[in-house]
Design a protein around this motif. Structure first.
Motif, PDB file in Angstrom:
ATOM      1  N   ASP A  35      31.083  54.073 -13.657  1.00 18.55           N
ATOM      2  CA  ASP A  35      31.487  54.074 -15.066  1.00 18.55           C
ATOM      3  C   ASP A  35      30.363  53.572 -15.965  1.00 18.55           C
ATOM      4  O   ASP A  35      30.117  54.129 -17.045  1.00 18.55           O
ATOM      5  N   LEU A  36      29.673  52.519 -15.531  1.00 15.74           N
ATOM      6  CA  LEU A  36      28.567  51.986 -16.324  1.00 15.74           C
ATOM      7  C   LEU A  36      27.436  53.007 -16.398  1.00 15.74           C
ATOM      8  O   LEU A  36      26.811  53.180 -17.452  1.00 15.74           O
ATOM      9  N   ALA A  37      27.180  53.682 -15.293  1.00 17.48           N
ATOM     10  CA  ALA A  37      26.123  54.688 -15.262  1.00 17.48           C
ATOM     11  C   ALA A  37      26.410  55.823 -16.240  1.00 17.48           C
ATOM     12  O   ALA A  37      25.522  56.290 -16.957  1.00 17.48           O
ATOM     13  N   ILE A  38      27.673  56.252 -16.287  1.00 21.68           N
ATOM     14  CA  ILE A  38      28.050  57.337 -17.198  1.00 21.68           C
ATOM     15  C   ILE A  38      27.841  56.913 -18.648  1.00 21.68           C
ATOM     16  O   ILE A  38      27.287  57.658 -19.462  1.00 21.68           O
ATOM     17  N   GLU A  39      28.268  55.684 -18.983  1.00 17.53           N
ATOM     18  CA  GLU A  39      28.131  55.195 -20.356  1.00 17.53           C
ATOM     19  C   GLU A  39      26.664  55.007 -20.735  1.00 17.53           C
ATOM     20  O   GLU A  39      26.278  55.220 -21.891  1.00 17.53           O
ATOM     21  N   ALA A  40      25.834  54.591 -19.780  1.00 20.31           N
ATOM     22  CA  ALA A  40      24.422  54.342 -20.056  1.00 20.31           C
ATOM     23  C   ALA A  40      23.557  55.579 -19.858  1.00 20.31           C
ATOM     24  O   ALA A  40      22.340  55.528 -20.070  1.00 20.31           O
ATOM     25  N   ILE A  43      21.857  52.253 -11.223  1.00 21.66           N
ATOM     26  CA  ILE A  43      22.553  50.991 -11.470  1.00 21.66           C
ATOM     27  C   ILE A  43      22.559  50.150 -10.198  1.00 21.66           C
ATOM     28  O   ILE A  43      22.311  48.937 -10.224  1.00 21.66           O
ATOM     29  N   SER A  44      22.811  50.789  -9.074  1.00 25.75           N
ATOM     30  CA  SER A  44      22.804  50.078  -7.794  1.00 25.75           C
ATOM     31  C   SER A  44      21.431  49.494  -7.503  1.00 25.75           C
ATOM     32  O   SER A  44      21.311  48.340  -7.074  1.00 25.75           O
ATOM     33  N   PHE A  45      20.380  50.257  -7.758  1.00 26.18           N
ATOM     34  CA  PHE A  45      19.016  49.776  -7.521  1.00 26.18           C
ATOM     35  C   PHE A  45      18.678  48.605  -8.451  1.00 26.18           C
ATOM     36  O   PHE A  45      17.995  47.667  -8.048  1.00 26.18           O
TER      37      PHE A  45
END
Length: 268
Positions: A28-33, A40-42
């Motif tokens: 979800d954070l990746a989609i928003e950003a 994001i995991s890295f």
């Protein structure tokens, strides 16, 4: 003895902490950003290093308080972006003028300005009623408004509906501590929750009636009972840490008798 090293959290640890606090998945954070979930995991594991712009974007998406955004930036190796000025600083004149107008304009009813830790920054003359008869030790700087509200030697000893007000304030404080990550609020919550009130049943639950709209503060003031509710206002679009943490709490009469008491100068 040598200096003891302080273990600072890494950017990845801080990012994960805020993401989990906001209950947002990596996807979800990746989609928003507008990045990949893998990125994001890295970032969280330290396998990738964020740009300054990425730190700012992620902090915005996670609604991180400005003070903590500076911390995120520093953990990633960047200088803080948001200044933190004293309220009395010359650059804050426009803010002080706004606060003074709001406080004065709310009289004869009480109004206070507090910081992020609920410490008193400013107050109008009507707010003196909250300090009448309070022990000097509770009035030492910084004066904490939450502590004044619930301490048994302050307003806590004058609240006629202490159980329900205490429950609401502690809930509010706990939510603020969890949402902001501010350890000061967590410590303040634990302190207030430890107060004892001999002879008072703190487990009494008020069942709202048909005419109830808000939970009032019912305060014993001599032979009167003052009934008030509060509103809280903040500054819009702040870019200064201090300004972002200021809140204006205004007290309003909940009935005609209370309004008359304040207009007659008999609130204390």
């Amino acid at each position: 003895m040598g200096a003891v090293a302080v273990n600072e959290e890494t950017f990845g640890e801080l990012l994960r902490s805020w993401r989990q606090r906001r209950r947002v998945s990596q996807l979800d954070l990746a989609i928003e950003a507008d990045v990949s979930a893998r990125h994001i995991s890295f970032l969280e594991t330290g396998r990738a290093r964020p740009s300054r712009e990425m730190v700012m974007k992620l902090a915005e998406e996670l609604d991180v308080p400005l003070r903590q955004r500076n911390r995120l930036l520093m953990s990633a190796g960047f200088a803080p972006v948001y200044p933190e000025r004293e309220v009395r600083a010359p650059e804050m004149e426009v803010v002080r003028q706004a606060l003074d107008k709001i406080l004065a304009g709310h009289e004869p009813y009480p109004a206070v300005v507090v910081d992020a830790a609920w410490n008193l920054v400013a107050a109008n003359s009507a707010a003196a009623m909250f300090m009448d008869g309070v022990p000097a030790e509770l009035l030492k700087e910084p004066i904490n408004v939450m502590r004044l509200s619930l301490h048994p030697d302050a307003m806590g000893g004058r609240l006629l509906n202490l159980a329900e007000v205490r429950a609401h304030l502690l809930y509010q404080l706990r939510r603020q501590a969890e949402g902001s990550g501010d350890a000061r609020l967590a410590a303040l919550h634990d302190e207030l929750a430890s107060y004892e009130y001999p002879g008072v049943d703190l487990n009494v639950a008020h069942v709202p009636g048909p005419a109830d709209i808000l939970v009032p503060l019912r305060i014993a003031a001599g032979d009167r009972v003052l009934s008030m509710f509060t509103t809280i206002a903040t500054f819009g679009t702040p870019v200064d840490v201090t300004v972002s943490e200021l809140a204006i709490e205004t007290f309003w009469p909940n009935d005609e008798e209370t309004a008359a008491a304040f207009h007659q100068g008999m609130g204390g």
